[in-house]
Design a protein around this motif. Structure first.
Motif, PDB file in Angstrom:
ATOM      1  N   VAL A 183      -7.460 -13.645 -16.971  1.00 57.89           N
ATOM      2  CA  VAL A 183      -6.549 -13.284 -15.875  1.00 57.89           C
ATOM      3  C   VAL A 183      -7.194 -13.668 -14.539  1.00 57.89           C
ATOM      4  N   GLY A 184      -6.398 -13.668 -13.508  1.00 60.38           N
ATOM      5  CA  GLY A 184      -6.948 -13.906 -12.169  1.00 60.38           C
ATOM      6  C   GLY A 184      -7.094 -15.377 -11.840  1.00 60.38           C
ATOM      7  N   LYS A 185      -7.894 -15.655 -10.823  1.00 58.59           N
ATOM      8  CA  LYS A 185      -8.023 -17.016 -10.282  1.00 58.59           C
ATOM      9  C   LYS A 185      -8.506 -18.037 -11.296  1.00 58.59           C
ATOM     10  N   ARG A 186      -9.386 -17.616 -12.226  1.00 64.30           N
ATOM     11  CA  ARG A 186      -9.939 -18.567 -13.189  1.00 64.30           C
ATOM     12  C   ARG A 186      -9.216 -18.521 -14.538  1.00 64.30           C
ATOM     13  N   ALA A 187      -8.016 -17.972 -14.549  1.00 63.06           N
ATOM     14  CA  ALA A 187      -7.251 -17.899 -15.801  1.00 63.06           C
ATOM     15  C   ALA A 187      -6.934 -19.308 -16.299  1.00 63.06           C
ATOM     16  N   CYS A 188      -6.658 -19.417 -17.578  1.00 62.57           N
ATOM     17  CA  CYS A 188      -6.428 -20.716 -18.223  1.00 62.57           C
ATOM     18  C   CYS A 188      -5.248 -21.461 -17.604  1.00 62.57           C
ATOM     19  N   LEU A 189      -5.499 -22.698 -17.205  1.00 61.80           N
ATOM     20  CA  LEU A 189      -4.427 -23.525 -16.639  1.00 61.80           C
ATOM     21  C   LEU A 189      -3.516 -24.073 -17.725  1.00 61.80           C
ATOM     22  N   GLY A 190      -4.024 -24.101 -18.948  1.00 64.69           N
ATOM     23  CA  GLY A 190      -3.238 -24.708 -20.031  1.00 64.69           C
ATOM     24  C   GLY A 190      -2.451 -23.697 -20.848  1.00 64.69           C
TER      25      GLY A 190
END
Ligand code: HEM
Length: 94
Positions: free
Chosen positions: A34-41
């Motif tokens: 979760v959050g800013k570094r959550a999975c882009l895919g």
């Protein structure tokens, strides 16, 4: 906070559904983070997983190695709880 499902060893996908059959979002289950570094895919992965498993179950029926013998429920020790290897037969549906 530690959390455990009610009757955790029972295979019960309905525990994730409400009375109308809709998925209940649970912040404690975050495979894509979760959050800013959550999975882009995430949406691509979800779509692929759906297509892959739906196609798989559409074409094959999965049976125990020997009829009537369900594999024993044993797990590999480790950080992630994964079942010990067992054999299945994949029978093509027609
Ligand atoms: C079942 C499949 C997948 C799972 C479970 C998964 C899970 C995750 C998780 C947990 C993270 C966060 C890692 C962290 O905290 O640093 C992450 C990041 C990321 N994932 Fe996935 N992922 C999956 C598939 C994909 C796919 C198919 C793509 C691209 C096509 C993808 C692209 C990315 C990218 C680019 C990040 C880095 C995001 C960032 O740090 O800003 N993932 N993934």
């Amino acid at each position: 906070m530690f959390f455990q499902f009610l009757d955790p060893f029972k295979f019960d996908p309905t525990r994730h559904l409400d009375e109308n059959g809709n998925f209940i979002k649970d912040d404690r289950i975050t495979p894509f983070s979760v959050g800013k570094r959550a999975c882009l895919g995430e949406s691509l992965a979800r779509m692929e997983l759906f297509l892959f498993s739906a196609t798989f179950f559409q074409h094959f029926e999965f049976l125990p190695e020997n009829d009537g013998e369900i594999p024993v429920e044993e797990y590999e020790p480790g950080l992630v709880k994964s079942p010990k290897a067992f054999k299945v037969r994949a029978k093509e549906r027609h």
